[in-house]
Design a protein around this motif. Sequence first.
Motif, short mmCIF file in Angstrom:
data_model
loop_
_atom_site.label_atom_id
_atom_site.label_comp_id
_atom_site.label_asym_id
_atom_site.label_seq_id
_atom_site.Cartn_x
_atom_site.Cartn_y
_atom_site.Cartn_z
N GLU A 100 19.99 32.95 11.31
CA GLU A 100 19.57 32.95 12.72
C GLU A 100 19.92 34.27 13.38
O GLU A 100 19.12 34.84 14.14
N HIS A 118 6.30 36.23 15.71
CA HIS A 118 5.40 36.10 14.55
C HIS A 118 4.99 37.45 13.98
O HIS A 118 4.78 37.59 12.77
N ILE A 129 7.95 35.24 10.43
CA ILE A 129 8.87 34.35 11.14
C ILE A 129 8.10 33.19 11.76
O ILE A 129 7.05 33.39 12.39
N HIS A 137 9.14 29.84 14.19
CA HIS A 137 10.25 29.26 14.95
C HIS A 137 10.58 27.85 14.49
O HIS A 137 11.75 27.50 14.29
N ARG A 138 9.60 27.00 14.37
CA ARG A 138 9.70 25.62 13.87
C ARG A 138 10.40 24.65 14.82
O ARG A 138 10.50 23.45 14.52
N PHE A 182 16.60 30.27 17.36
CA PHE A 182 15.90 30.46 16.09
C PHE A 182 16.74 29.90 14.94
O PHE A 182 16.72 30.42 13.83
N ALA A 218 14.47 28.67 12.14
CA ALA A 218 13.27 29.48 11.91
C ALA A 218 13.17 29.88 10.44
O ALA A 218 14.18 30.06 9.75
N ARG A 257 2.60 30.48 11.31
CA ARG A 257 2.71 30.54 12.77
C ARG A 257 1.91 29.46 13.48
O ARG A 257 2.21 29.14 14.65
N ASP A 298 3.76 26.62 15.15
CA ASP A 298 4.29 26.92 16.48
C ASP A 298 3.21 26.81 17.55
O ASP A 298 3.49 26.44 18.70
#
Length: 477
Positions: free
Chosen positions: A66, A138, A150, A152-153, A173, A176, A211, A214
Amino acid sequence: MPPQRLRRGQRLGRYELLAQVGEGGMASVWLARSHGLRGFEKLVALKMIKAQLADDALFERWFLDEAKIAQRIFHTNVATTLDLGEEHGSLFLVMEWIDGDSLGRVRRSYHRASGKPLPLPIALRLVADMCKGLHAAHELSDERGEGLHIVHRDVSPNNVMITSSGAVKLIDFGIATARDRSSPETTLGIVRGKINYLAPEQIHRRSALDRRCDVWAAGVCLYELAVGTLPFTGKDSEEVMQKIASEGAPPPFDSDPDVDEILCRSLAHHPEDRFATALEMQRAIEALLDAGGGVTERDVAIFLAREVPGLAEERRAFIDDALSPPVPSPASTGPALGAEVVTGDDPDRTRPDRPARSGPTRPTRPTRAPRGVLAVVLLLALGAVAGVVMFTRGPTASPSSEVHAEGPLTTTGAQPPVASGAASTAAPANQSVATATATPSKKSAPNVGTKKAAGRAPSPSAKAVSSSAPKEIDFGF
């Protein structure tokens, strides 16, 4: 050294803990103060891994991931990560302190006050700015220009902060994904993230996430803000996941067909049918805002100040309380200027670990013995002096000299010899004087500045309290 329980006033390097803000499953978040050179100070947010997880190698790797991901993102709509530290075996992240509240708290407060969802223009502005921050994450690449991919999730209203000036800040994050992440993204059989905001592919896990999951979560946020409810609900998490995983569409938003089109596209079941990027979704929202006259951060700030003023008041009170020195307990309260010696074994008044210091003191009155005792002592002392004088004069023809040299006379009406009387009563008289001198009156105590007699050790029960001794407070000033 084993991890210690965090407390107010504790120092972690140059950071001073002021108040706990919140706590999650993995870490706790504190309001802290950074101390720099020449009195420089700054409020920061400090996120520290929980003590019970400090020895877990997997949680530590997640925390480090993170930190590595977040510190690379520099964007106005993403909270800035400032530092990574370690104290007593526990890692902590230092982030900018955001003067604001989460989007979730703003929505709930407004709904309680008005019974309605957020005004549509305000909701569109907030989600558009959220998409800006997501797109910045992203698009992040490494030093060689290669994308970090990347995701985030965990996009949700609770992970979006709204400042008092109306700015949006994406945070957390913690779960992530990224190309160079060292820890595993997800343990087998475990779904990470908030259930109501999960994209179908996060539940199915049939392919790698990108992405567009997200983008789905941003669509759920917009639906919740505009409609007032979540698009997929159920009696428990399993039912919610079943509805999300099915190919059913959420209930339409009939109030505005253009907004409903954005919702349907962002919440499309198949990723290829959604907006390809968060930037694409942001531009679609901006087009609606421009058509309606536009809404700016300033408009958001005015809305917050007018409609939910209590949030700012609570936040200011929280910060004021955190910055104010705590009221010291009686055990740690220092003496006033000119304090006297404190005697006795009361642990709240004596500090054996603190040496006595010199300083101005208030003189104390001498202990007064009873008048009768003083009179007897004075008479005995005069008698003793007279006896000594008589001894030093040598033998005489007086009857009293015969008493000392040859023994008592049996003369009728003779007074008792002074020397014999002094010898027989001297010990009791001295004992009485010593008791009166060594036992101070309850109304007074020996003076700090009084000189001690040579060859005598100070009383172990007496401690000198310096007027310059600092008060013990949590901040350690």
